[in-house]
Design a protein around this motif. Structure first.
Motif, PDB file in Angstrom:
ATOM      1  N   ARG A  74      46.881  60.788 -14.203  1.00 15.97           N
ATOM      2  CA  ARG A  74      46.545  62.080 -14.735  1.00 15.97           C
ATOM      3  C   ARG A  74      45.108  62.363 -15.166  1.00 15.97           C
ATOM      4  O   ARG A  74      44.763  63.436 -15.598  1.00 15.97           O
ATOM      5  N   GLN A  75      44.420  61.544 -14.681  1.00 13.71           N
ATOM      6  CA  GLN A  75      42.892  61.621 -14.643  1.00 13.71           C
ATOM      7  C   GLN A  75      42.381  61.179 -13.382  1.00 13.71           C
ATOM      8  O   GLN A  75      42.689  59.930 -13.083  1.00 13.71           O
ATOM      9  N   VAL A  76      41.493  61.835 -12.850  1.00 14.86           N
ATOM     10  CA  VAL A  76      40.818  61.594 -11.376  1.00 14.86           C
ATOM     11  C   VAL A  76      39.464  61.909 -11.609  1.00 14.86           C
ATOM     12  O   VAL A  76      39.098  63.010 -12.027  1.00 14.86           O
ATOM     13  N   VAL A  77      38.526  60.805 -11.250  1.00  9.69           N
ATOM     14  CA  VAL A  77      36.967  61.051 -11.093  1.00  9.69           C
ATOM     15  C   VAL A  77      37.026  61.272  -9.569  1.00  9.69           C
ATOM     16  O   VAL A  77      37.442  60.278  -8.831  1.00  9.69           O
ATOM     17  N   VAL A  78      36.347  62.377  -9.095  1.00 12.88           N
ATOM     18  CA  VAL A  78      36.134  62.625  -7.568  1.00 12.88           C
ATOM     19  C   VAL A  78      34.589  62.567  -7.573  1.00 12.88           C
ATOM     20  O   VAL A  78      33.808  63.449  -8.192  1.00 12.88           O
ATOM     21  N   VAL A  79      34.237  61.624  -6.528  1.00  4.92           N
ATOM     22  CA  VAL A  79      32.805  61.351  -5.923  1.00  4.92           C
ATOM     23  C   VAL A  79      32.603  62.068  -4.908  1.00  4.92           C
ATOM     24  O   VAL A  79      33.098  61.582  -3.919  1.00  4.92           O
ATOM     25  N   TYR A  80      31.979  63.511  -4.760  1.00  4.92           N
ATOM     26  CA  TYR A  80      31.720  64.118  -3.513  1.00  4.92           C
ATOM     27  C   TYR A  80      30.450  63.800  -3.145  1.00  4.92           C
ATOM     28  O   TYR A  80      29.374  64.455  -3.459  1.00  4.92           O
ATOM     29  N   LEU A  93      35.099  65.335 -13.011  1.00  4.44           N
ATOM     30  CA  LEU A  93      36.276  64.640 -13.755  1.00  4.44           C
ATOM     31  C   LEU A  93      37.267  65.737 -13.731  1.00  4.44           C
ATOM     32  O   LEU A  93      37.279  66.893 -14.341  1.00  4.44           O
ATOM     33  N   TYR A  94      38.535  65.351 -13.361  1.00  6.01           N
ATOM     34  CA  TYR A  94      39.696  66.167 -13.189  1.00  6.01           C
ATOM     35  C   TYR A  94      40.809  65.479 -14.475  1.00  6.01           C
ATOM     36  O   TYR A  94      40.856  64.397 -14.345  1.00  6.01           O
ATOM     37  N   ALA A  95      41.791  66.603 -15.017  1.00  4.32           N
ATOM     38  CA  ALA A  95      42.750  66.107 -15.779  1.00  4.32           C
ATOM     39  C   ALA A  95      43.813  66.899 -15.398  1.00  4.32           C
ATOM     40  O   ALA A  95      43.943  68.057 -15.200  1.00  4.32           O
ATOM     41  N   LYS A  96      45.112  66.297 -15.184  1.00  5.73           N
ATOM     42  CA  LYS A  96      46.291  66.817 -14.633  1.00  5.73           C
ATOM     43  C   LYS A  96      46.975  67.442 -16.030  1.00  5.73           C
ATOM     44  O   LYS A  96      47.338  66.681 -17.175  1.00  5.73           O
ATOM     45  N   ARG A  97      47.240  68.770 -15.975  1.00 11.53           N
ATOM     46  CA  ARG A  97      47.718  69.487 -17.358  1.00 11.53           C
ATOM     47  C   ARG A  97      48.940  70.042 -16.438  1.00 11.53           C
ATOM     48  O   ARG A  97      49.006  70.782 -15.811  1.00 11.53           O
ATOM     49  N   GLY A  98      50.254  69.555 -16.870  1.00 17.15           N
ATOM     50  CA  GLY A  98      51.582  70.065 -16.249  1.00 17.15           C
ATOM     51  C   GLY A  98      51.378  69.691 -14.673  1.00 17.15           C
ATOM     52  O   GLY A  98      50.903  68.488 -14.394  1.00 17.15           O
ATOM     53  N   PRO A  99      51.636  70.714 -13.655  1.00 18.02           N
ATOM     54  CA  PRO A  99      51.572  70.366 -12.515  1.00 18.02           C
ATOM     55  C   PRO A  99      50.205  70.579 -11.858  1.00 18.02           C
ATOM     56  O   PRO A  99      49.960  70.142 -10.777  1.00 18.02           O
ATOM     57  N   ASN A 100      49.209  71.123 -12.617  1.00 16.92           N
ATOM     58  CA  ASN A 100      48.108  71.281 -12.137  1.00 16.92           C
ATOM     59  C   ASN A 100      46.775  70.315 -12.641  1.00 16.92           C
ATOM     60  O   ASN A 100      46.812  69.898 -13.560  1.00 16.92           O
ATOM     61  N   TRP A 101      45.899  70.288 -11.610  1.00 14.56           N
ATOM     62  CA  TRP A 101      44.455  69.448 -11.854  1.00 14.56           C
ATOM     63  C   TRP A 101      43.572  70.383 -12.493  1.00 14.56           C
ATOM     64  O   TRP A 101      42.977  71.381 -11.905  1.00 14.56           O
ATOM     65  N   GLU A 102      43.228  70.374 -13.688  1.00 12.54           N
ATOM     66  CA  GLU A 102      41.968  71.037 -14.348  1.00 12.54           C
ATOM     67  C   GLU A 102      40.501  70.473 -14.328  1.00 12.54           C
ATOM     68  O   GLU A 102      40.511  69.177 -14.456  1.00 12.54           O
ATOM     69  N   ARG A 103      39.844  71.101 -13.725  1.00 17.23           N
ATOM     70  CA  ARG A 103      38.293  70.533 -13.688  1.00 17.23           C
ATOM     71  C   ARG A 103      37.763  70.499 -15.122  1.00 17.23           C
ATOM     72  O   ARG A 103      37.343  71.671 -15.570  1.00 17.23           O
ATOM     73  N   VAL A 104      37.646  69.486 -15.387  1.00 16.82           N
ATOM     74  CA  VAL A 104      36.781  69.168 -16.964  1.00 16.82           C
ATOM     75  C   VAL A 104      35.508  69.328 -16.954  1.00 16.82           C
ATOM     76  O   VAL A 104      34.920  69.870 -17.880  1.00 16.82           O
ATOM     77  N   ARG A 105      34.763  68.654 -16.208  1.00 17.30           N
ATOM     78  CA  ARG A 105      33.397  68.384 -16.296  1.00 17.30           C
ATOM     79  C   ARG A 105      32.667  67.886 -15.004  1.00 17.30           C
ATOM     80  O   ARG A 105      33.488  67.300 -14.221  1.00 17.30           O
ATOM     81  N   SER A 106      31.453  68.436 -14.860  1.00 17.73           N
ATOM     82  CA  SER A 106      30.911  67.638 -13.661  1.00 17.73           C
ATOM     83  C   SER A 106      29.267  67.295 -13.686  1.00 17.73           C
ATOM     84  O   SER A 106      28.827  67.822 -14.636  1.00 17.73           O
ATOM     85  N   TRP A 107      28.904  66.575 -13.044  1.00 14.82           N
ATOM     86  CA  TRP A 107      27.586  65.813 -13.273  1.00 14.82           C
ATOM     87  C   TRP A 107      27.101  65.471 -11.678  1.00 14.82           C
ATOM     88  O   TRP A 107      27.751  65.221 -11.047  1.00 14.82           O
ATOM     89  N   PRO A 108      25.630  65.654 -11.608  1.00 16.56           N
ATOM     90  CA  PRO A 108      25.102  65.255 -10.557  1.00 16.56           C
ATOM     91  C   PRO A 108      24.899  63.469 -10.410  1.00 16.56           C
ATOM     92  O   PRO A 108      24.909  63.006 -11.714  1.00 16.56           O
ATOM     93  N   GLY A 109      24.784  62.879  -9.461  1.00 14.81           N
ATOM     94  CA  GLY A 109      24.995  61.484  -9.296  1.00 14.81           C
ATOM     95  C   GLY A 109      24.321  60.979  -7.883  1.00 14.81           C
ATOM     96  O   GLY A 109      23.934  61.743  -7.235  1.00 14.81           O
ATOM     97  N   ALA A 221      26.937  61.307 -19.018  1.00 20.55           N
ATOM     98  CA  ALA A 221      28.112  61.288 -18.268  1.00 20.55           C
ATOM     99  C   ALA A 221      28.912  60.052 -18.496  1.00 20.55           C
ATOM    100  O   ALA A 221      30.067  60.157 -18.491  1.00 20.55           O
ATOM    101  N   MET A 222      28.345  58.957 -18.700  1.00 21.73           N
ATOM    102  CA  MET A 222      28.946  57.777 -18.742  1.00 21.73           C
ATOM    103  C   MET A 222      29.500  57.598 -20.156  1.00 21.73           C
ATOM    104  O   MET A 222      30.934  57.337 -20.204  1.00 21.73           O
ATOM    105  N   GLU A 223      28.922  58.091 -21.094  1.00 19.18           N
ATOM    106  CA  GLU A 223      29.699  58.000 -22.672  1.00 19.18           C
ATOM    107  C   GLU A 223      30.958  59.014 -22.485  1.00 19.18           C
ATOM    108  O   GLU A 223      31.828  58.522 -22.855  1.00 19.18           O
ATOM    109  N   GLN A 224      30.768  60.177 -21.861  1.00 19.84           N
ATOM    110  CA  GLN A 224      32.003  61.075 -21.969  1.00 19.84           C
ATOM    111  C   GLN A 224      33.082  60.133 -21.066  1.00 19.84           C
ATOM    112  O   GLN A 224      34.304  60.370 -21.362  1.00 19.84           O
ATOM    113  N   LEU A 225      32.725  59.794 -19.868  1.00 18.72           N
ATOM    114  CA  LEU A 225      33.694  59.217 -19.028  1.00 18.72           C
ATOM    115  C   LEU A 225      34.273  57.887 -19.977  1.00 18.72           C
ATOM    116  O   LEU A 225      35.553  58.097 -19.849  1.00 18.72           O
ATOM    117  N   LEU A 226      33.674  57.270 -20.750  1.00 21.33           N
ATOM    118  CA  LEU A 226      34.281  55.953 -21.424  1.00 21.33           C
ATOM    119  C   LEU A 226      35.057  56.450 -22.404  1.00 21.33           C
ATOM    120  O   LEU A 226      36.218  56.124 -22.842  1.00 21.33           O
TER     121      LEU A 226
END
Length: 247
Positions: A74-80, A93-109, A221-226
Protein backbone atom coordinates in the motif's frame (compact mmCIF):
# COMPACT_ATOMS: atom_id res chain seq x y z
CA UNK A 1 15.03 -1.35 22.78
CA UNK A 2 13.70 -2.38 19.36
CA UNK A 3 13.27 -6.13 18.97
CA UNK A 4 16.43 -7.52 17.41
CA UNK A 5 18.38 -4.31 17.95
CA UNK A 6 21.21 -6.16 19.62
CA UNK A 7 21.57 -8.53 16.71
CA UNK A 8 21.63 -5.61 14.27
CA UNK A 9 24.24 -3.74 16.25
CA UNK A 10 26.48 -6.78 16.11
CA UNK A 11 25.97 -7.22 12.39
CA UNK A 12 26.93 -3.61 11.80
CA UNK A 13 30.47 -4.30 12.98
CA UNK A 14 31.49 -6.10 9.79
CA UNK A 15 35.09 -5.63 8.80
CA UNK A 16 36.19 -2.42 7.11
CA UNK A 17 37.04 -4.26 3.91
CA UNK A 18 33.57 -5.78 3.58
CA UNK A 19 31.90 -2.54 4.53
CA UNK A 20 33.76 -0.59 1.88
CA UNK A 21 32.64 -3.17 -0.66
CA UNK A 22 29.04 -2.66 0.43
CA UNK A 23 29.34 1.13 0.34
CA UNK A 24 31.03 1.18 -3.04
CA UNK A 25 27.84 0.20 -4.84
CA UNK A 26 26.04 3.18 -3.37
CA UNK A 27 28.13 6.20 -4.00
CA UNK A 28 31.55 7.63 -4.35
CA UNK A 29 34.09 4.82 -4.24
CA UNK A 30 34.34 5.23 -7.99
CA UNK A 31 33.06 8.82 -8.10
CA UNK A 32 35.02 11.30 -10.11
CA UNK A 33 36.77 13.80 -7.92
CA UNK A 34 36.65 17.36 -9.09
CA UNK A 35 32.94 17.36 -9.97
CA UNK A 36 31.21 20.62 -9.15
CA UNK A 37 29.01 18.97 -6.52
CA UNK A 38 26.00 21.03 -7.57
CA UNK A 39 22.62 19.31 -7.57
CA UNK A 40 20.12 19.54 -10.37
CA UNK A 41 17.77 22.47 -9.74
CA UNK A 42 15.74 21.77 -6.63
CA UNK A 43 17.52 18.52 -5.77
CA UNK A 44 18.45 19.77 -2.30
CA UNK A 45 14.95 21.04 -1.55
CA UNK A 46 12.34 19.28 0.50
CA UNK A 47 10.15 18.33 -2.46
CA UNK A 48 6.58 19.47 -2.93
CA UNK A 49 3.17 18.10 -2.16
CA UNK A 50 1.35 16.71 -5.19
CA UNK A 51 -1.74 15.21 -3.64
CA UNK A 52 -4.53 14.75 -6.12
CA UNK A 53 -7.08 12.40 -7.59
CA UNK A 54 -6.00 8.81 -7.21
CA UNK A 55 -5.87 6.10 -9.86
CA UNK A 56 -6.38 2.36 -9.66
CA UNK A 57 -2.99 1.84 -11.35
CA UNK A 58 0.37 3.35 -10.48
CA UNK A 59 0.87 6.07 -13.14
CA UNK A 60 3.48 5.46 -15.81
CA UNK A 61 3.89 1.78 -14.88
CA UNK A 62 2.93 -0.85 -17.45
CA UNK A 63 1.26 -4.22 -16.96
CA UNK A 64 4.49 -6.16 -16.48
CA UNK A 65 5.65 -4.02 -13.58
CA UNK A 66 2.16 -3.57 -12.14
CA UNK A 67 1.85 -7.35 -11.80
CA UNK A 68 5.07 -7.46 -9.77
CA UNK A 69 3.76 -5.09 -7.12
CA UNK A 70 2.58 -7.33 -4.24
CA UNK A 71 -1.15 -7.26 -3.60
CA UNK A 72 -0.46 -6.36 0.03
CA UNK A 73 1.63 -3.30 -0.85
CA UNK A 74 0.00 0.00 0.00
CA UNK A 75 3.09 2.21 -0.31
CA UNK A 76 5.09 2.47 -3.53
CA UNK A 77 8.13 4.60 -4.28
CA UNK A 78 8.49 4.99 -8.05
CA UNK A 79 11.81 6.11 -9.53
CA UNK A 80 11.12 7.49 -13.01
CA UNK A 81 14.49 7.62 -14.75
CA UNK A 82 14.83 10.31 -17.41
CA UNK A 83 16.31 7.84 -19.91
CA UNK A 84 18.07 4.51 -20.29
CA UNK A 85 21.49 6.18 -20.23
CA UNK A 86 20.62 9.17 -18.04
CA UNK A 87 21.51 9.70 -14.38
CA UNK A 88 18.59 12.02 -13.53
CA UNK A 89 15.28 10.80 -12.15
CA UNK A 90 12.06 11.86 -10.47
CA UNK A 91 11.15 9.99 -7.29
CA UNK A 92 7.47 9.81 -6.37
CA UNK A 93 5.82 8.39 -3.25
CA UNK A 94 2.37 6.86 -3.73
CA UNK A 95 0.00 5.58 -1.05
CA UNK A 96 -2.99 3.34 -1.68
CA UNK A 97 -6.25 4.76 -0.36
CA UNK A 98 -9.01 2.23 -0.90
CA UNK A 99 -8.67 1.05 -4.52
CA UNK A 100 -6.74 4.13 -5.65
CA UNK A 101 -3.07 5.12 -5.66
CA UNK A 102 -2.65 8.68 -4.38
CA UNK A 103 0.43 10.65 -5.37
CA UNK A 104 1.71 12.00 -2.07
CA UNK A 105 5.09 13.64 -2.69
CA UNK A 106 7.77 13.94 -5.36
CA UNK A 107 11.44 14.90 -5.46
CA UNK A 108 14.22 15.19 -8.05
CA UNK A 109 16.91 12.54 -7.69
CA UNK A 110 19.71 10.59 -9.32
CA UNK A 111 20.35 6.99 -10.29
CA UNK A 112 23.35 5.15 -11.71
CA UNK A 113 25.69 7.49 -13.57
CA UNK A 114 25.38 5.35 -16.74
CA UNK A 115 21.63 4.91 -16.44
CA UNK A 116 19.61 1.70 -16.12
CA UNK A 117 19.80 -2.00 -16.91
CA UNK A 118 17.59 -5.06 -16.50
CA UNK A 119 20.74 -7.15 -15.95
CA UNK A 120 22.73 -5.26 -13.36
CA UNK A 121 26.28 -6.44 -12.68
CA UNK A 122 28.78 -5.26 -10.12
CA UNK A 123 30.65 -2.19 -11.32
CA UNK A 124 28.48 -1.38 -14.34
CA UNK A 125 27.41 1.99 -12.89
CA UNK A 126 23.78 1.30 -13.85
CA UNK A 127 20.82 0.98 -11.53
CA UNK A 128 18.77 -2.23 -11.71
CA UNK A 129 15.32 -2.03 -13.29
CA UNK A 130 12.63 -3.80 -11.30
CA UNK A 131 10.28 -3.99 -8.34
CA UNK A 132 11.98 -4.50 -4.98
CA UNK A 133 10.79 -4.55 -1.38
CA UNK A 134 11.97 -2.00 1.20
CA UNK A 135 12.50 -3.65 4.56
CA UNK A 136 15.53 -2.15 6.35
CA UNK A 137 17.12 1.23 6.98
CA UNK A 138 20.07 2.78 8.75
CA UNK A 139 22.76 5.40 8.58
CA UNK A 140 25.22 7.58 10.42
CA UNK A 141 22.53 9.77 11.95
CA UNK A 142 20.00 8.85 14.62
CA UNK A 143 16.72 7.26 13.60
CA UNK A 144 14.47 10.18 12.52
CA UNK A 145 11.33 8.28 13.49
CA UNK A 146 10.96 5.45 11.02
CA UNK A 147 8.92 2.30 11.50
CA UNK A 148 11.43 0.34 9.45
CA UNK A 149 14.11 -1.54 11.44
CA UNK A 150 16.91 1.02 11.71
CA UNK A 151 20.62 0.40 12.30
CA UNK A 152 22.65 3.42 13.37
CA UNK A 153 26.42 3.04 13.09
CA UNK A 154 29.41 5.27 12.41
CA UNK A 155 30.60 2.56 10.04
CA UNK A 156 28.07 3.79 7.45
CA UNK A 157 30.11 6.98 6.99
CA UNK A 158 31.63 7.42 3.56
CA UNK A 159 35.45 7.32 3.69
CA UNK A 160 36.98 10.78 3.71
CA UNK A 161 39.28 9.89 0.85
CA UNK A 162 36.15 10.09 -1.33
CA UNK A 163 35.24 13.49 -2.80
CA UNK A 164 33.88 15.79 -0.09
CA UNK A 165 30.53 16.01 -1.90
CA UNK A 166 29.99 12.32 -1.01
CA UNK A 167 30.77 12.48 2.71
CA UNK A 168 27.12 12.63 3.77
CA UNK A 169 25.69 10.18 1.23
CA UNK A 170 24.96 7.56 3.88
CA UNK A 171 23.73 9.72 6.74
CA UNK A 172 20.40 8.04 5.96
CA UNK A 173 19.92 4.94 3.83
CA UNK A 174 17.06 2.60 2.95
CA UNK A 175 18.11 -0.77 1.60
CA UNK A 176 16.61 -1.80 -1.74
CA UNK A 177 16.13 -5.56 -1.57
CA UNK A 178 18.23 -6.43 -4.59
CA UNK A 179 20.59 -9.40 -4.02
CA UNK A 180 20.58 -9.00 -0.25
CA UNK A 181 19.23 -10.69 2.87
CA UNK A 182 15.95 -9.11 3.96
CA UNK A 183 15.93 -8.31 7.64
CA UNK A 184 19.69 -7.68 7.76
CA UNK A 185 21.17 -4.19 8.21
CA UNK A 186 21.67 -2.34 4.91
CA UNK A 187 25.47 -2.74 5.12
CA UNK A 188 25.34 -6.53 5.44
CA UNK A 189 27.66 -7.69 2.61
CA UNK A 190 25.92 -11.03 1.96
CA UNK A 191 25.04 -11.49 -1.73
CA UNK A 192 22.71 -14.53 -2.04
CA UNK A 193 22.83 -14.49 -5.87
CA UNK A 194 26.61 -14.08 -6.05
CA UNK A 195 29.03 -11.17 -6.05
CA UNK A 196 28.85 -10.72 -9.83
CA UNK A 197 25.20 -9.67 -9.54
CA UNK A 198 26.22 -6.65 -7.48
CA UNK A 199 24.45 -5.44 -4.38
CA UNK A 200 24.42 -2.72 -1.75
CA UNK A 201 21.73 -0.86 -3.71
CA UNK A 202 20.24 1.83 -1.49
CA UNK A 203 18.08 4.88 -1.41
CA UNK A 204 20.43 7.46 0.10
CA UNK A 205 21.22 11.15 0.28
CA UNK A 206 22.04 13.00 -2.91
CA UNK A 207 25.47 14.38 -3.76
CA UNK A 208 24.38 16.20 -6.92
CA UNK A 209 25.27 13.66 -9.61
CA UNK A 210 24.85 10.03 -10.66
CA UNK A 211 25.63 7.13 -8.35
CA UNK A 212 27.33 3.77 -8.80
CA UNK A 213 23.92 2.02 -8.83
CA UNK A 214 21.80 3.51 -6.03
CA UNK A 215 19.02 6.10 -6.06
CA UNK A 216 19.71 9.38 -4.27
CA UNK A 217 17.42 12.16 -3.07
CA UNK A 218 17.73 15.16 -0.77
CA UNK A 219 18.00 14.89 3.00
CA UNK A 220 14.46 16.21 3.33
CA UNK A 221 13.19 13.49 1.01
CA UNK A 222 15.02 10.79 2.93
CA UNK A 223 13.62 12.02 6.22
CA UNK A 224 10.09 11.99 4.87
CA UNK A 225 10.47 8.55 3.33
CA UNK A 226 11.88 7.17 6.57
CA UNK A 227 9.04 8.67 8.60
CA UNK A 228 6.39 7.49 6.17
CA UNK A 229 7.36 3.99 5.06
CA UNK A 230 5.70 1.39 7.24
CA UNK A 231 6.44 -2.36 7.22
CA UNK A 232 2.73 -3.00 7.82
CA UNK A 233 2.04 -1.34 4.44
CA UNK A 234 4.59 -3.61 2.66
CA UNK A 235 6.43 -0.81 0.84
CA UNK A 236 8.19 -1.44 -2.47
CA UNK A 237 10.24 0.58 -4.92
CA UNK A 238 9.44 0.41 -8.64
CA UNK A 239 12.46 1.73 -10.51
CA UNK A 240 13.75 2.16 -14.04
CA UNK A 241 13.85 4.50 -16.98
CA UNK A 242 10.40 5.66 -18.08
CA UNK A 243 10.34 3.44 -21.19
CA UNK A 244 11.23 0.34 -19.17
CA UNK A 245 8.60 1.13 -16.55
CA UNK A 246 5.88 1.46 -19.19
CA UNK A 247 6.83 -1.72 -21.09
Amino acid sequence: MRLGEGRRAGAATVTAVLLCAALAACGGARAERGGDGMARAGAQGGGHSVKGVGATRVPGVGDRMQRRIPVASRQVVVVYGDGKDAAQATVVLYAKRGPNWERVRSWPGHNGKKGWTARHRAGDNRSPVGVFTLTDAGGVLADPGTRLPYTRAASFAAPHWWAKSHWHDFDYVIAIDYNRVKGAPPDDPTRPEGEERGGGIWLHMDHGSGTSACVSVSRGAMEQLLRTLDPDEHPVVVMGDRAALKA
